[in-house]
Design a protein around this motif. Sequence first.
Motif, PDB file in Angstrom:
ATOM      1  N   VAL A   1       7.226  -4.646  44.098  1.00 22.18           N
ATOM      2  CA  VAL A   1       8.245  -4.266  45.071  1.00 22.18           C
ATOM      3  C   VAL A   1       8.176  -5.210  46.268  1.00 22.18           C
ATOM      4  O   VAL A   1       7.108  -5.440  46.846  1.00 22.18           O
ATOM      5  CB  VAL A   1       8.049  -2.809  45.540  1.00 22.18           C
ATOM      6  CG1 VAL A   1       9.069  -2.458  46.618  1.00 22.18           C
ATOM      7  CG2 VAL A   1       8.166  -1.848  44.356  1.00 22.18           C
ATOM      8  N   PHE A   2       9.328  -5.772  46.629  1.00 17.98           N
ATOM      9  CA  PHE A   2       9.449  -6.656  47.794  1.00 17.98           C
ATOM     10  C   PHE A   2      10.086  -5.852  48.934  1.00 17.98           C
ATOM     11  O   PHE A   2      11.181  -5.315  48.773  1.00 17.98           O
ATOM     12  CB  PHE A   2      10.347  -7.856  47.479  1.00 17.98           C
ATOM     13  CG  PHE A   2       9.861  -8.726  46.358  1.00 17.98           C
ATOM     14  CD1 PHE A   2       9.247  -9.939  46.625  1.00 17.98           C
ATOM     15  CD2 PHE A   2      10.026  -8.346  45.026  1.00 17.98           C
ATOM     16  CE1 PHE A   2       8.810 -10.756  45.590  1.00 17.98           C
ATOM     17  CE2 PHE A   2       9.593  -9.154  43.994  1.00 17.98           C
ATOM     18  CZ  PHE A   2       8.975 -10.366  44.268  1.00 17.98           C
ATOM     19  N   SER A   3       9.406  -5.807  50.089  1.00 14.67           N
ATOM     20  CA  SER A   3       9.937  -5.085  51.250  1.00 14.67           C
ATOM     21  C   SER A   3      10.083  -6.051  52.415  1.00 14.67           C
ATOM     22  O   SER A   3       9.109  -6.690  52.837  1.00 14.67           O
ATOM     23  CB  SER A   3       8.997  -3.942  51.666  1.00 14.67           C
ATOM     24  OG  SER A   3       8.828  -3.019  50.612  1.00 14.67           O
ATOM     25  N   GLY A   4      11.312  -6.187  52.911  1.00 16.25           N
ATOM     26  CA  GLY A   4      11.527  -7.036  54.074  1.00 16.25           C
ATOM     27  C   GLY A   4      10.793  -6.482  55.285  1.00 16.25           C
ATOM     28  O   GLY A   4      10.745  -5.272  55.501  1.00 16.25           O
ATOM     29  N   SER A   5      10.215  -7.383  56.073  1.00 20.85           N
ATOM     30  CA  SER A   5       9.457  -6.946  57.248  1.00 20.85           C
ATOM     31  C   SER A   5      10.359  -6.540  58.401  1.00 20.85           C
ATOM     32  O   SER A   5       9.947  -5.791  59.286  1.00 20.85           O
ATOM     33  CB  SER A   5       8.516  -8.064  57.714  1.00 20.85           C
ATOM     34  OG  SER A   5       7.606  -8.407  56.694  1.00 20.85           O
ATOM     35  N   GLU A   6      11.601  -7.037  58.411  1.00 17.44           N
ATOM     36  CA  GLU A   6      12.513  -6.746  59.506  1.00 17.44           C
ATOM     37  C   GLU A   6      13.802  -6.152  58.969  1.00 17.44           C
ATOM     38  O   GLU A   6      14.314  -6.566  57.933  1.00 17.44           O
ATOM     39  CB  GLU A   6      12.821  -8.012  60.309  1.00 17.44           C
ATOM     40  CG  GLU A   6      11.606  -8.582  61.019  1.00 17.44           C
ATOM     41  CD  GLU A   6      11.962  -9.774  61.886  1.00 17.44           C
ATOM     42  OE1 GLU A   6      13.101  -9.816  62.390  1.00 17.44           O
ATOM     43  OE2 GLU A   6      11.114 -10.664  62.038  1.00 17.44           O
ATOM     44  N   SER A   7      14.316  -5.181  59.705  1.00 19.35           N
ATOM     45  CA  SER A   7      15.562  -4.527  59.308  1.00 19.35           C
ATOM     46  C   SER A   7      16.756  -5.344  59.793  1.00 19.35           C
ATOM     47  O   SER A   7      16.620  -6.326  60.520  1.00 19.35           O
ATOM     48  CB  SER A   7      15.618  -3.114  59.888  1.00 19.35           C
ATOM     49  OG  SER A   7      15.547  -3.173  61.306  1.00 19.35           O
ATOM     50  N   GLY A   8      17.939  -4.914  59.391  1.00 19.19           N
ATOM     51  CA  GLY A   8      19.162  -5.565  59.843  1.00 19.19           C
ATOM     52  C   GLY A   8      19.902  -6.267  58.728  1.00 19.19           C
ATOM     53  O   GLY A   8      19.287  -6.808  57.802  1.00 19.19           O
ATOM     54  N   ALA A   9      21.230  -6.250  58.832  1.00 18.07           N
ATOM     55  CA  ALA A   9      22.067  -6.854  57.795  1.00 18.07           C
ATOM     56  C   ALA A   9      21.807  -8.341  57.646  1.00 18.07           C
ATOM     57  O   ALA A   9      21.968  -8.905  56.548  1.00 18.07           O
ATOM     58  CB  ALA A   9      23.539  -6.610  58.127  1.00 18.07           C
ATOM     59  N   ALA A  10      21.395  -9.020  58.726  1.00 11.55           N
ATOM     60  CA  ALA A  10      21.143 -10.460  58.663  1.00 11.55           C
ATOM     61  C   ALA A  10      19.814 -10.788  58.006  1.00 11.55           C
ATOM     62  O   ALA A  10      19.481 -11.961  57.842  1.00 11.55           O
ATOM     63  CB  ALA A  10      21.180 -11.050  60.072  1.00 11.55           C
ATOM     64  N   ASN A  11      19.063  -9.758  57.623  1.00 10.49           N
ATOM     65  CA  ASN A  11      17.761  -9.973  56.999  1.00 10.49           C
ATOM     66  C   ASN A  11      17.749  -9.545  55.539  1.00 10.49           C
ATOM     67  O   ASN A  11      16.727  -9.124  54.991  1.00 10.49           O
ATOM     68  CB  ASN A  11      16.672  -9.233  57.779  1.00 10.49           C
ATOM     69  CG  ASN A  11      16.471  -9.824  59.159  1.00 10.49           C
ATOM     70  OD1 ASN A  11      16.397 -11.037  59.314  1.00 10.49           O
ATOM     71  ND2 ASN A  11      16.412  -8.967  60.175  1.00 10.49           N
ATOM     72  N   GLY A  12      18.941  -9.638  54.894  1.00  9.71           N
ATOM     73  CA  GLY A  12      19.004  -9.386  53.465  1.00  9.71           C
ATOM     74  C   GLY A  12      18.202 -10.427  52.704  1.00  9.71           C
ATOM     75  O   GLY A  12      18.102 -11.588  53.121  1.00  9.71           O
TER      76      GLY A  12
END
Length: 674
Positions: free
Chosen positions: A189-200
């Motif tokens: 599972v890959f989880s982005g460290s930062e939220s937000g639409a620009a961090n897809g």
Amino acid sequence: MAAISSPGLGSGLDVNNLVSQLMAAERKAPTARLDSASTLNDARISALGKITSALDKLQTAAGTLASPNTFQTKTATVSDPSALSVTAARTAAAGSYTVEVSQLARADKLASASFNTAFETVGTGTLTISFGTWNSGSSTFTPNAAKPSTSIVIDATNNTLSGIRDAINAAGAGVTASIVGDGSGQRLVFSGSESGAANGLKISVSDNDGNSTDAGGLSQFAFDPAATAGSGRNLTQTVSAQDAKFKLDGLSLTSSTNLVGSAVSGLTLNLRTVTSSPVTVDIARDDSAAAKAVSGLVDAYNEVVSAVKSASSFDSESKKGGPLIGDASVLSVMGRLRGLMTSSIAGLGGVSSLKAVGVSFQKDGTLSFDSSTLADALSSNADSVARLFGATGKASDSRVSVVVSSSTTKTGNYAVDITTEPAGGLLTGAVTAPGFPLTIDGTNNGLSLLIDGTATGALTLTQGSYASADDLAHELQSRINGASALKTAGAAVTVSWNTDHFEIRSNRYGAASTVSLASGSAATALGLDTGTATAGTDVAGTIGGVAATGSGRILTASGDADGLRLLISGAGTGARGSVDFKRGLGDQLKSLLDDVLADDGTIGRRSSGLSDESARIAKQRTALDDRMTELETRYRTQFTRLDSVMASLKATSDFLTSQLNAMTNSGSSSSSSN
């Protein structure tokens, strides 16, 4: 005649008692003088210690008042704390706001297909993790220029599921990898460290098996939402990246995170849940910290007055004065303190003295405090109250910010003039007009640079077709900023397309900022290897008409404004208004007490003098003991000699007496016989 073995034995004199009485008489006066001096000095040390302790407390109170955080404190009240929380800085404006949350920000989460075990061999090649925005149909990906791409090499040493997880986590790519068991097997599972639409997330794969998009080998981890499932879109998106959406007083806003600090100046909103009705946020001024600080100053000053009065007053009944009565050091300090406490700060309008904030002197020399007067002053002009106590600089130009001052900065109004604006190092590419869309492939994807003295190492641009120069600029910026050496050095660049050429500018300001030594196939194709490198510039100018020292965007003053440091932002040279610098009463009081309490200060020297006096008295006692020992030895010697002489005379007297007695007895006998 037998020798005398004990003083007084032969003569009958009590030599020991005589010597003891003589020594007691000799010691009495000097010992009394030393005892009196020691008692007085100890009393002075004790009294000065109490005064010093009180001055220490006053120094602390002054430091609290000198801090800008003491004033203009704000409190935030939220009608529904479960929906959001609010933190208010001192710069926040008092008022009421309504907040409605329709969507919370989230980070991307991607999951792989199921594997039998975490140690199953997957494949080798390179994973490239990029961030950007997917359109609503997931057909277009716009790279996030602020987030660098990261390439991770997977080889025979880390080509298992767990090895790939560890390699991703060690790369600092802005993604956290974990292995999750779902009952059917193990998933990565890959989880982005930062939220937000620009961090897809977009994950590109260069698979060593020759096919980088199929569902076999390392390409099982490829994720491109615009691709076909199983052919480039091989991960499942379990959570999509999205912005928070909310309304503030009816105005629709978005945020990449749920912690929003840009909606209202001075306020930070922490969005917690979607709301069903408006939530009210009330911001009010909190005067409690200021009132406590001013009250603390009054109490501390009164404690000093009490300690000084106890140490230096005269008791008319006992006819005795305190141990420090008339002491020049104490009188000097109190005179300086009273002078400062009754002074005013020019240019602050109606709030220019302690009296204006409710602090007044009473007949006995102590201070009183009226909290309602302070509250009125804060309500009418909180900024002036803060400046009354702290060391503050106020710039008239919004492009000038006061960073810090020093103890040597003098009060004054200093004009600011910029002769050289600060800039970062710039690489201007040669004029080139590549046609767009432009294809980047194995023949033109290599690049290396030197940024602020740090080499990026060999970089590889993502292969593909770039629709516009801006898209390619985003890729260049992402790749350059993703270089691990630059991350370690804290260096970064901004890449842009300017009409017919690329420009790469360092984000660092100053003469040490450079972008140079572009090389590689991409540098050649994009005109970067034949471009012009221009070093950055430090800001230059004058403060108060005196040449200042520039370093990056910081301009440091000399002369009367010595130590004043200004942050210069915005473009352009010429006049930048002025900085009005004032030292408030709290700052002045702290500086005064720093000076007074220093080792070479008024109280410090007096304390040292009293300590020296204790040492002198101790030396005098030692000298007295030595002198008395010598005198006792001399007395004993003299009395021993006297004892010997008297013993001899007594022996002679006894002999003569016996002879006379014998003669008398002999004469009496003769008369009787006749």
